[in-house]
Write a protein that holds these residues in place. Structure first.
Motif, PDB file in Angstrom:
ATOM      1  N   CYS A 104       0.983  -1.506   0.022  1.00 45.30           N
ATOM      2  CA  CYS A 104      -0.182   0.263  -0.075  1.00 45.30           C
ATOM      3  C   CYS A 104       1.517   1.196  -0.094  1.00 45.30           C
ATOM      4  CB  CYS A 104      -0.984  -0.398   1.372  1.00 45.30           C
ATOM      5  SG  CYS A 104      -2.130  -1.205   1.886  1.00 45.30           S
ATOM      6  N   LYS A 105       1.445   0.877   1.059  1.00 43.63           N
ATOM      7  CA  LYS A 105       2.985   1.957   1.368  1.00 43.63           C
ATOM      8  C   LYS A 105       3.598   3.059  -0.886  1.00 43.63           C
ATOM      9  CE  LYS A 105       6.817   3.599   2.959  1.00 43.63           C
ATOM     10  NZ  LYS A 105       6.510   4.816   3.580  1.00 43.63           N
ATOM     11  N   ALA A 106       4.217   1.620  -1.111  1.00 42.54           N
ATOM     12  CA  ALA A 106       4.484   1.950  -2.465  1.00 42.54           C
ATOM     13  C   ALA A 106       3.675   2.841  -3.930  1.00 42.54           C
ATOM     14  CB  ALA A 106       4.684   0.533  -2.740  1.00 42.54           C
ATOM     15  N   ARG A 107       2.201   2.172  -3.687  1.00 44.48           N
ATOM     16  CA  ARG A 107       1.274   2.261  -4.279  1.00 44.48           C
ATOM     17  C   ARG A 107       0.638   3.719  -4.183  1.00 44.48           C
ATOM     18  NH1 ARG A 107      -1.456  -2.039  -3.491  1.00 44.48           N
ATOM     19  NH2 ARG A 107      -0.908  -2.962  -5.988  1.00 44.48           N
ATOM     20  N   LEU A 108       0.514   3.776  -2.779  1.00 45.63           N
ATOM     21  CA  LEU A 108       0.272   5.376  -2.496  1.00 45.63           C
ATOM     22  C   LEU A 108       1.019   6.683  -3.259  1.00 45.63           C
ATOM     23  CD1 LEU A 108      -2.151   5.140   0.758  1.00 45.63           C
ATOM     24  CD2 LEU A 108      -2.558   5.708  -1.493  1.00 45.63           C
ATOM     25  N   GLU A 109       2.190   5.833  -2.213  1.00 45.31           N
ATOM     26  CA  GLU A 109       3.728   7.132  -2.579  1.00 45.31           C
ATOM     27  C   GLU A 109       3.943   7.276  -4.180  1.00 45.31           C
ATOM     28  OE1 GLU A 109       7.132   5.571  -0.692  1.00 45.31           O
ATOM     29  OE2 GLU A 109       5.788   6.396   1.159  1.00 45.31           O
ATOM     30  N   LYS A 110       3.908   6.260  -4.895  1.00 45.80           N
ATOM     31  CA  LYS A 110       4.044   6.198  -6.158  1.00 45.80           C
ATOM     32  C   LYS A 110       2.943   7.954  -7.066  1.00 45.80           C
ATOM     33  CE  LYS A 110       5.199   3.437 -10.731  1.00 45.80           C
ATOM     34  NZ  LYS A 110       5.540   2.640 -10.922  1.00 45.80           N
ATOM     35  N   SER A 111       1.270   7.036  -6.417  1.00 43.72           N
ATOM     36  CA  SER A 111       0.519   7.236  -7.230  1.00 43.72           C
ATOM     37  C   SER A 111       0.209   8.698  -7.396  1.00 43.72           C
ATOM     38  CB  SER A 111      -0.506   6.471  -7.289  1.00 43.72           C
ATOM     39  OG  SER A 111      -1.870   7.849  -7.246  1.00 43.72           O
ATOM     40  N   LEU A 112       1.007   8.974  -5.741  1.00 46.31           N
ATOM     41  CA  LEU A 112       0.645  10.649  -5.165  1.00 46.31           C
ATOM     42  C   LEU A 112       1.721  11.383  -5.976  1.00 46.31           C
ATOM     43  CD1 LEU A 112      -0.734  12.677  -3.428  1.00 46.31           C
ATOM     44  CD2 LEU A 112      -1.469   9.861  -3.240  1.00 46.31           C
ATOM     45  N   ALA A 113       3.308  10.852  -6.445  1.00 44.98           N
ATOM     46  CA  ALA A 113       4.469  11.297  -7.317  1.00 44.98           C
ATOM     47  C   ALA A 113       3.860  12.043  -8.508  1.00 44.98           C
ATOM     48  CB  ALA A 113       5.633  10.430  -7.078  1.00 44.98           C
ATOM     49  N   TYR A 114       2.987  10.844  -8.921  1.00 42.97           N
ATOM     50  CA  TYR A 114       2.647  11.560 -10.876  1.00 42.97           C
ATOM     51  C   TYR A 114       1.679  12.348 -10.595  1.00 42.97           C
ATOM     52  CZ  TYR A 114       5.130   7.829 -12.884  1.00 42.97           C
ATOM     53  OH  TYR A 114       5.300   6.760 -12.856  1.00 42.97           O
ATOM     54  N   GLU A 115       0.979  13.294  -9.721  1.00 38.64           N
ATOM     55  CA  GLU A 115       0.143  13.936  -9.378  1.00 38.64           C
ATOM     56  C   GLU A 115       0.905  15.939  -9.189  1.00 38.64           C
ATOM     57  OE1 GLU A 115      -3.222  13.972  -8.359  1.00 38.64           O
ATOM     58  OE2 GLU A 115      -3.387  11.787  -8.985  1.00 38.64           O
ATOM     59  N   LYS A 116      -0.204  16.622 -10.037  1.00 37.76           N
ATOM     60  CA  LYS A 116       0.487  17.762  -9.682  1.00 37.76           C
ATOM     61  C   LYS A 116       1.107  18.883  -8.743  1.00 37.76           C
ATOM     62  CE  LYS A 116      -0.048  21.867 -13.226  1.00 37.76           C
ATOM     63  NZ  LYS A 116      -1.305  22.222 -13.816  1.00 37.76           N
ATOM     64  N   GLY A 117       1.898  19.373  -9.380  1.00 44.13           N
ATOM     65  CA  GLY A 117       2.247  20.110  -7.897  1.00 44.13           C
ATOM     66  C   GLY A 117       2.664  19.553  -6.470  1.00 44.13           C
ATOM     67  N   VAL A 118       3.179  17.349  -6.470  1.00 44.94           N
ATOM     68  CA  VAL A 118       3.258  17.109  -5.567  1.00 44.94           C
ATOM     69  C   VAL A 118       4.665  17.247  -5.536  1.00 44.94           C
ATOM     70  CG1 VAL A 118       3.425  14.793  -3.930  1.00 44.94           C
ATOM     71  CG2 VAL A 118       1.223  15.545  -5.446  1.00 44.94           C
ATOM     72  N   GLN A 119       5.479  17.443  -4.137  1.00 43.68           N
ATOM     73  CA  GLN A 119       6.731  17.404  -4.533  1.00 43.68           C
ATOM     74  C   GLN A 119       7.823  15.474  -3.279  1.00 43.68           C
ATOM     75  OE1 GLN A 119       8.338  20.967  -2.481  1.00 43.68           O
ATOM     76  NE2 GLN A 119       7.602  21.567  -4.586  1.00 43.68           N
TER      77      GLN A 119
END
Length: 122
Positions: free
Chosen positions: A47-62
């Protein structure tokens, strides 16, 4: 004894800072960024890997970091590019609850069995 006093002094300095990232309220972190914490339904390292990777593709997320035991996702983002609500929606689209908002049903169904809410926390 000195070690204990040093530890307590450091703890006293850190505790007030932890309140700055109240759930759902973005906290300014300087340099044009903010942080928000989102309570998720994540239960394992997958879950950790999936969420962190998914959010990394969101615009503005650092940065996005999930603490699995507490199920808290901490997201550092640029407020001029995205909002906490958009980030919560991204978490839901990944298949996880975001604070009080339930996960997208289709995304949740696609999660591996070990990542489902019905399983015990690993």
């Amino acid at each position: 004894m000195k070690t204990l006093l040093s530890f307590l002094a450091a703890l006293c300095l850190l505790l007030p800072a932890s309140g700055a990232f109240a759930q759902g309220t973005p906290a300014k972190t300087g340099k044009g960024t903010a942080q928000v914490q989102v309570k998720t339904s994540a239960v394992c390292d997958m879950c950790k890997a999936r969420l962190e990777k998914s959010l990394a593709y969101e615009k503005g997320v650092q940065a996005a970091v999930l603490d699995v035991p507490s199920q808290m996702l901490t997201v550092t983002f640029r407020p001029d590019k995205t909002t906490p609500e958009a980030l919560r929606t991204a978490v839901q689209r990944t298949g996880y609850d975001a604070d009080t908002q339930p996960a997208d049903a289709r995304a949740y169904d696609r999660l591996p069995e070990c990542c489902k809410k019905t399983n015990a926390v690993h």
